[in-house]
Motif scaffolding. Structure first.
Motif, PDB file in Angstrom:
ATOM      1  N   PRO A  78     -18.541   9.416  48.586  1.00  0.00           N
ATOM      2  CA  PRO A  78     -18.481   9.239  50.042  1.00  0.00           C
ATOM      3  C   PRO A  78     -18.250  10.531  50.833  1.00  0.00           C
ATOM      4  CG  PRO A  78     -16.735   7.958  48.947  1.00  0.00           C
ATOM      5  CD  PRO A  78     -17.527   8.625  47.896  1.00  0.00           C
ATOM      6  N   LEU A  79     -17.661  11.544  50.212  1.00  0.00           N
ATOM      7  CA  LEU A  79     -17.422  12.815  50.908  1.00  0.00           C
ATOM      8  C   LEU A  79     -18.556  13.820  50.742  1.00  0.00           C
ATOM      9  CD1 LEU A  79     -13.625  13.366  50.080  1.00  0.00           C
ATOM     10  CD2 LEU A  79     -14.628  12.532  52.210  1.00  0.00           C
ATOM     11  N   ALA A  80     -19.588  13.458  49.998  1.00  0.00           N
ATOM     12  CA  ALA A  80     -20.692  14.393  49.741  1.00  0.00           C
ATOM     13  C   ALA A  80     -21.440  14.705  51.031  1.00  0.00           C
ATOM     14  CB  ALA A  80     -21.633  13.807  48.707  1.00  0.00           C
ATOM     15  N   ASP A  81     -21.827  15.993  51.153  1.00  0.00           N
ATOM     16  CA  ASP A  81     -22.601  16.400  52.319  1.00  0.00           C
ATOM     17  C   ASP A  81     -24.089  16.126  52.074  1.00  0.00           C
ATOM     18  OD1 ASP A  81     -23.354  18.386  50.549  1.00  0.00           O
ATOM     19  OD2 ASP A  81     -22.272  19.988  51.585  1.00  0.00           O
ATOM     20  N   GLY A  82     -24.940  16.668  52.919  1.00  0.00           N
ATOM     21  CA  GLY A  82     -26.377  16.434  52.813  1.00  0.00           C
ATOM     22  C   GLY A  82     -26.983  16.942  51.516  1.00  0.00           C
ATOM     23  N   SER A  83     -26.379  17.979  50.907  1.00  0.00           N
ATOM     24  CA  SER A  83     -26.910  18.515  49.644  1.00  0.00           C
ATOM     25  C   SER A  83     -26.329  17.792  48.432  1.00  0.00           C
ATOM     26  CB  SER A  83     -26.613  20.015  49.550  1.00  0.00           C
ATOM     27  OG  SER A  83     -25.215  20.230  49.460  1.00  0.00           O
ATOM     28  N   GLY A  84     -25.419  16.824  48.653  1.00  0.00           N
ATOM     29  CA  GLY A  84     -24.834  16.066  47.547  1.00  0.00           C
ATOM     30  C   GLY A  84     -23.574  16.678  46.973  1.00  0.00           C
ATOM     31  N   HIS A  85     -23.010  17.704  47.628  1.00  0.00           N
ATOM     32  CA  HIS A  85     -21.806  18.373  47.149  1.00  0.00           C
ATOM     33  C   HIS A  85     -20.585  17.977  47.978  1.00  0.00           C
ATOM     34  CE1 HIS A  85     -24.915  21.005  45.464  1.00  0.00           C
ATOM     35  NE2 HIS A  85     -24.002  21.316  44.533  1.00  0.00           N
ATOM     36  N   TYR A  86     -19.443  18.017  47.346  1.00  0.00           N
ATOM     37  CA  TYR A  86     -18.172  17.885  48.053  1.00  0.00           C
ATOM     38  C   TYR A  86     -17.171  18.842  47.415  1.00  0.00           C
ATOM     39  CZ  TYR A  86     -16.339  14.939  44.265  1.00  0.00           C
ATOM     40  OH  TYR A  86     -15.919  14.465  43.050  1.00  0.00           O
ATOM     41  N   GLU A  87     -16.101  19.133  48.164  1.00  0.00           N
ATOM     42  CA  GLU A  87     -15.076  20.063  47.665  1.00  0.00           C
ATOM     43  C   GLU A  87     -14.066  19.308  46.815  1.00  0.00           C
ATOM     44  OE1 GLU A  87     -13.490  21.852  51.222  1.00  0.00           O
ATOM     45  OE2 GLU A  87     -14.819  23.579  50.978  1.00  0.00           O
ATOM     46  N   GLY A  88     -13.879  19.794  45.587  1.00  0.00           N
ATOM     47  CA  GLY A  88     -12.859  19.229  44.704  1.00  0.00           C
ATOM     48  C   GLY A  88     -11.542  19.953  44.929  1.00  0.00           C
ATOM     49  N   SER A  89     -10.717  20.038  43.916  1.00  0.00           N
ATOM     50  CA  SER A  89      -9.449  20.757  44.030  1.00  0.00           C
ATOM     51  C   SER A  89      -9.561  22.105  43.298  1.00  0.00           C
ATOM     52  CB  SER A  89      -8.304  19.949  43.427  1.00  0.00           C
ATOM     53  OG  SER A  89      -8.403  19.917  42.028  1.00  0.00           O
ATOM     54  N   ASN A  90      -8.582  22.965  43.519  1.00  0.00           N
ATOM     55  CA  ASN A  90      -8.559  24.244  42.811  1.00  0.00           C
ATOM     56  C   ASN A  90      -7.473  24.256  41.732  1.00  0.00           C
ATOM     57  OD1 ASN A  90      -6.311  24.443  44.425  1.00  0.00           O
ATOM     58  ND2 ASN A  90      -6.834  26.405  45.332  1.00  0.00           N
ATOM     59  N   VAL A  91      -7.113  23.080  41.220  1.00  0.00           N
ATOM     60  CA  VAL A  91      -6.098  22.954  40.173  1.00  0.00           C
ATOM     61  C   VAL A  91      -6.764  23.140  38.816  1.00  0.00           C
ATOM     62  CG1 VAL A  91      -4.442  21.400  39.077  1.00  0.00           C
ATOM     63  CG2 VAL A  91      -4.686  21.411  41.566  1.00  0.00           C
ATOM     64  N   ASP A  92      -6.240  24.074  38.030  1.00  0.00           N
ATOM     65  CA  ASP A  92      -6.691  24.291  36.660  1.00  0.00           C
ATOM     66  C   ASP A  92      -5.618  23.710  35.740  1.00  0.00           C
ATOM     67  OD1 ASP A  92      -7.518  25.170  34.181  1.00  0.00           O
ATOM     68  OD2 ASP A  92      -7.779  27.259  34.786  1.00  0.00           O
ATOM     69  N   LEU A  93      -5.959  22.660  35.019  1.00  0.00           N
ATOM     70  CA  LEU A  93      -4.961  21.966  34.202  1.00  0.00           C
ATOM     71  C   LEU A  93      -4.348  22.857  33.126  1.00  0.00           C
ATOM     72  CD1 LEU A  93      -6.521  18.410  33.860  1.00  0.00           C
ATOM     73  CD2 LEU A  93      -4.611  19.142  35.282  1.00  0.00           C
ATOM     74  N   MET A  94      -5.106  23.793  32.588  1.00  0.00           N
ATOM     75  CA  MET A  94      -4.550  24.703  31.571  1.00  0.00           C
ATOM     76  C   MET A  94      -3.445  25.577  32.161  1.00  0.00           C
ATOM     77  SD  MET A  94      -5.903  23.857  28.803  1.00  0.00           S
ATOM     78  CE  MET A  94      -5.458  25.171  27.709  1.00  0.00           C
ATOM     79  N   ILE A  95      -3.650  26.055  33.367  1.00  0.00           N
ATOM     80  CA  ILE A  95      -2.634  26.873  34.037  1.00  0.00           C
ATOM     81  C   ILE A  95      -1.406  26.020  34.346  1.00  0.00           C
ATOM     82  CG2 ILE A  95      -2.077  28.109  36.172  1.00  0.00           C
ATOM     83  CD1 ILE A  95      -4.964  29.160  36.135  1.00  0.00           C
ATOM     84  N   GLU A  96      -1.623  24.798  34.784  1.00  0.00           N
ATOM     85  CA  GLU A  96      -0.495  23.919  35.109  1.00  0.00           C
ATOM     86  C   GLU A  96       0.313  23.571  33.864  1.00  0.00           C
ATOM     87  OE1 GLU A  96       0.323  23.470  38.229  1.00  0.00           O
ATOM     88  OE2 GLU A  96      -1.493  24.502  38.814  1.00  0.00           O
ATOM     89  N   ILE A  97      -0.358  23.324  32.756  1.00  0.00           N
ATOM     90  CA  ILE A  97       0.347  23.018  31.512  1.00  0.00           C
ATOM     91  C   ILE A  97       1.147  24.228  31.043  1.00  0.00           C
ATOM     92  CG2 ILE A  97       0.006  22.493  29.059  1.00  0.00           C
ATOM     93  CD1 ILE A  97      -2.315  20.647  29.986  1.00  0.00           C
ATOM     94  N   ALA A  98       0.558  25.420  31.161  1.00  0.00           N
ATOM     95  CA  ALA A  98       1.276  26.643  30.785  1.00  0.00           C
ATOM     96  C   ALA A  98       2.489  26.859  31.690  1.00  0.00           C
ATOM     97  CB  ALA A  98       0.342  27.842  30.850  1.00  0.00           C
ATOM     98  N   ASP A  99       2.332  26.621  32.996  1.00  0.00           N
ATOM     99  CA  ASP A  99       3.459  26.753  33.923  1.00  0.00           C
ATOM    100  C   ASP A  99       4.556  25.736  33.618  1.00  0.00           C
ATOM    101  OD1 ASP A  99       2.290  28.854  35.245  1.00  0.00           O
ATOM    102  OD2 ASP A  99       1.766  27.718  37.051  1.00  0.00           O
ATOM    103  N   ALA A 100       4.149  24.519  33.281  1.00  0.00           N
ATOM    104  CA  ALA A 100       5.131  23.481  32.952  1.00  0.00           C
ATOM    105  C   ALA A 100       5.904  23.848  31.688  1.00  0.00           C
ATOM    106  CB  ALA A 100       4.438  22.132  32.776  1.00  0.00           C
ATOM    107  N   ARG A 101       5.205  24.374  30.706  1.00  0.00           N
ATOM    108  CA  ARG A 101       5.878  24.763  29.463  1.00  0.00           C
ATOM    109  C   ARG A 101       6.837  25.921  29.714  1.00  0.00           C
ATOM    110  NH1 ARG A 101       2.906  24.296  24.037  1.00  0.00           N
ATOM    111  NH2 ARG A 101       3.255  22.187  24.735  1.00  0.00           N
ATOM    112  N   GLU A 102       6.422  26.894  30.509  1.00  0.00           N
ATOM    113  CA  GLU A 102       7.293  28.028  30.822  1.00  0.00           C
ATOM    114  C   GLU A 102       8.537  27.560  31.580  1.00  0.00           C
ATOM    115  OE1 GLU A 102       7.207  32.208  33.346  1.00  0.00           O
ATOM    116  OE2 GLU A 102       5.377  31.040  33.150  1.00  0.00           O
ATOM    117  N   ALA A 103       8.360  26.664  32.534  1.00  0.00           N
ATOM    118  CA  ALA A 103       9.502  26.140  33.287  1.00  0.00           C
ATOM    119  C   ALA A 103      10.428  25.339  32.375  1.00  0.00           C
ATOM    120  CB  ALA A 103       9.018  25.273  34.443  1.00  0.00           C
ATOM    121  N   GLN A 104       9.843  24.576  31.459  1.00  0.00           N
ATOM    122  CA  GLN A 104      10.653  23.794  30.518  1.00  0.00           C
ATOM    123  C   GLN A 104      11.502  24.694  29.637  1.00  0.00           C
ATOM    124  OE1 GLN A 104       8.350  21.684  27.624  1.00  0.00           O
ATOM    125  NE2 GLN A 104      10.128  20.777  26.654  1.00  0.00           N
TER     126      GLN A 104
END
Length: 130
Positions: A78-104
């Motif tokens: 539903p958010l796709a523009d005329g070219s069929g694209h939409y903006e996702g997120s800039n979250v990289d799960l590998m970076i988040e998992i590494a940050d979570a492990r470091e914080a832990q």
């Protein structure tokens, strides 16, 4: 304030800071598939206690990661523009998992420091009672 209190204060402030960091990491992970979501980061700052010479850890203001959002091709979205694209997120799960492990790991180290300080204080009190 005694040295025991200073050590407990320092480890307590670090525990609070790492808990805040883990909360933001978990928010990032839970919103990884949310369109338009920007990754949150939280910086740490040192704050000198005016009553003692100890520096405590404090979290700063939350920052939004300004890297480009992923362009996802899905013409049926539903958010796709005329070219069929939409903006996702800039979250990289590998970076988040590494940050979570470091914080832990940092959280666990501060728990050990807190517990050892408490044990030393109890041992000192036991010696003084004799």
């Amino acid at each position: 304030m005694s040295e025991f209190s200073n050590a407990l204060s320092a480890s307590s402030s670090a525990l609070k800071a790492q808990a805040t960091r883990l909360r933001h990491v978990s928010e990032n992970i839970s919103n990884a598939d949310t369109p338009g979501y920007r990754r949150k980061t939280v910086p740490f700052e040192t704050v000198r206690d005016m009553n003692s010479d100890i520096e405590n850890v404090k979290t700063g203001r939350v920052h939004l990661d300004r890297t480009d959002l992923a362009q996802i091709y899905d013409p049926s979205h539903p958010l796709a523009d005329g070219s069929g694209h939409y903006e996702g997120s800039n979250v990289d799960l590998m970076i988040e998992i590494a940050d979570a492990r470091e914080a832990q790991r940092s959280y666990e180290a501060n728990i050990k420091m807190f517990d050892q300080t408490r044990q030393m204080s109890a041992s000192l009190m036991e010696l003084l009672r004799r």
